[in-house]
Motif scaffolding. Structure first.
Motif, short mmCIF file in Angstrom:
data_model
loop_
_atom_site.label_atom_id
_atom_site.label_comp_id
_atom_site.label_asym_id
_atom_site.label_seq_id
_atom_site.Cartn_x
_atom_site.Cartn_y
_atom_site.Cartn_z
N ILE A 58 0.86 -1.13 -0.18
CA ILE A 58 -0.01 0.08 0.12
C ILE A 58 0.73 1.29 0.12
N ASN A 59 0.92 1.88 -1.12
CA ASN A 59 1.81 3.06 -1.16
C ASN A 59 0.94 3.98 -2.10
N ILE A 60 1.52 4.91 -2.52
CA ILE A 60 0.97 6.20 -3.25
C ILE A 60 0.22 5.67 -4.55
N LEU A 61 1.05 4.93 -5.48
CA LEU A 61 0.85 4.47 -6.76
C LEU A 61 -0.46 3.52 -6.55
N THR A 62 -0.30 2.47 -5.72
CA THR A 62 -1.17 1.46 -5.62
C THR A 62 -2.49 2.06 -4.97
N MET A 63 -2.44 3.13 -4.21
CA MET A 63 -3.81 3.89 -3.68
C MET A 63 -4.33 4.57 -4.83
N LEU A 64 -3.67 5.19 -5.76
CA LEU A 64 -4.14 6.06 -6.87
C LEU A 64 -4.52 5.17 -7.87
N VAL A 65 -4.20 4.05 -8.20
CA VAL A 65 -4.88 3.17 -9.07
C VAL A 65 -6.13 2.41 -8.37
N ALA A 66 -5.93 2.18 -7.22
CA ALA A 66 -7.09 1.45 -6.48
C ALA A 66 -8.19 2.53 -6.41
N PHE A 68 -8.71 5.45 -8.11
CA PHE A 68 -9.69 6.02 -9.18
C PHE A 68 -10.08 4.74 -10.02
N GLY A 69 -9.55 3.65 -9.77
CA GLY A 69 -10.12 2.46 -10.54
C GLY A 69 -11.12 1.63 -9.73
N GLY A 70 -11.16 1.85 -8.22
CA GLY A 70 -12.29 1.20 -7.60
C GLY A 70 -12.07 -0.46 -7.54
N ILE A 71 -12.89 -0.95 -7.65
CA ILE A 71 -12.88 -2.61 -7.87
C ILE A 71 -11.95 -2.95 -9.08
N ILE A 72 -12.37 -2.44 -10.00
CA ILE A 72 -11.33 -2.84 -11.35
C ILE A 72 -10.05 -2.53 -11.00
N GLY A 73 -9.81 -1.44 -10.48
CA GLY A 73 -8.43 -1.01 -10.16
C GLY A 73 -7.71 -2.29 -9.15
N VAL A 74 -8.32 -2.54 -8.30
CA VAL A 74 -7.70 -3.31 -7.36
C VAL A 74 -7.45 -4.74 -8.20
N GLY A 75 -8.33 -5.06 -9.02
CA GLY A 75 -8.32 -6.24 -9.86
C GLY A 75 -7.08 -6.16 -10.73
N VAL A 76 -6.84 -4.80 -11.27
CA VAL A 76 -5.57 -4.73 -12.24
C VAL A 76 -4.50 -4.85 -11.45
N LEU A 77 -4.35 -4.38 -10.09
CA LEU A 77 -3.23 -4.50 -9.15
C LEU A 77 -2.93 -6.04 -8.85
N VAL A 78 -3.92 -6.56 -8.55
CA VAL A 78 -3.85 -8.03 -8.27
C VAL A 78 -3.37 -9.01 -9.43
N LEU A 79 -3.95 -8.71 -10.62
CA LEU A 79 -3.44 -9.30 -11.98
C LEU A 79 -2.01 -8.92 -11.97
N ALA A 80 -1.35 -7.72 -11.82
CA ALA A 80 -0.08 -7.05 -12.24
C ALA A 80 0.79 -7.89 -11.43
N LYS A 81 0.33 -8.09 -10.11
CA LYS A 81 1.07 -8.79 -9.11
C LYS A 81 1.35 -10.40 -9.41
N ALA A 82 0.13 -11.01 -9.78
CA ALA A 82 0.18 -12.13 -10.17
C ALA A 82 1.06 -12.50 -11.28
N LEU A 83 1.24 -11.68 -12.31
CA LEU A 83 1.88 -11.84 -13.51
C LEU A 83 3.37 -11.49 -13.25
N GLY A 84 3.72 -10.78 -12.13
CA GLY A 84 5.16 -10.38 -11.79
C GLY A 84 5.64 -9.25 -12.26
N LEU A 85 4.38 -8.36 -12.65
CA LEU A 85 4.98 -7.00 -13.29
C LEU A 85 5.53 -5.90 -12.30
N TYR A 86 5.27 -6.29 -10.93
CA TYR A 86 6.00 -5.22 -10.06
C TYR A 86 6.19 -6.21 -8.84
#
Length: 86
Positions: A58-66, A68-86
């Motif tokens: 939980i940092n500035i970037l993930t807070m902004l994505v989550a 402004f994106g809401g549930i979809i933003g959290v889904g994108v973060l989970v997918l990006a983490k699962a794919l190893g993008l960050y």
């Protein structure tokens, strides 16, 4: 003549006031929607980090994505983490 001028100025001020209040209500609705998304995104990130899966920092970037994106933003973060993008 003075009464007519005062009446015209009063009507103009009334119309401008109604227009201004309408704009403020629309902007307030948008601001409230963004605020609800930000709070919902933070809560979902917090809940995801309680689960025994991988953690999303939980940092500035993930807070902004989550936020402004809401549930979809959290889904994108989970997918990006699962794919190893960050």
């Amino acid at each position: 003549m003075e009464f007519v001028t005062m009446a015209i100025i009063g009507v103009i001020l009334l119309v401008v006031g109604i227009f201004g209040v309408t704009i403020l209500l629309k902007l307030g609705k948008i601001a409230l929607s963004v605020l609800v998304h930000i709070v919902l995104g933070w809560i979902l990130l917090f809940i995801w980090n309680i689960l025994p899966f991988f953690k999303i920092p939980i940092n500035i970037l993930t807070m902004l994505v989550a936020g402004f994106g809401g549930i979809i933003g959290v889904g994108v973060l989970v997918l990006a983490k699962a794919l190893g993008l960050y």
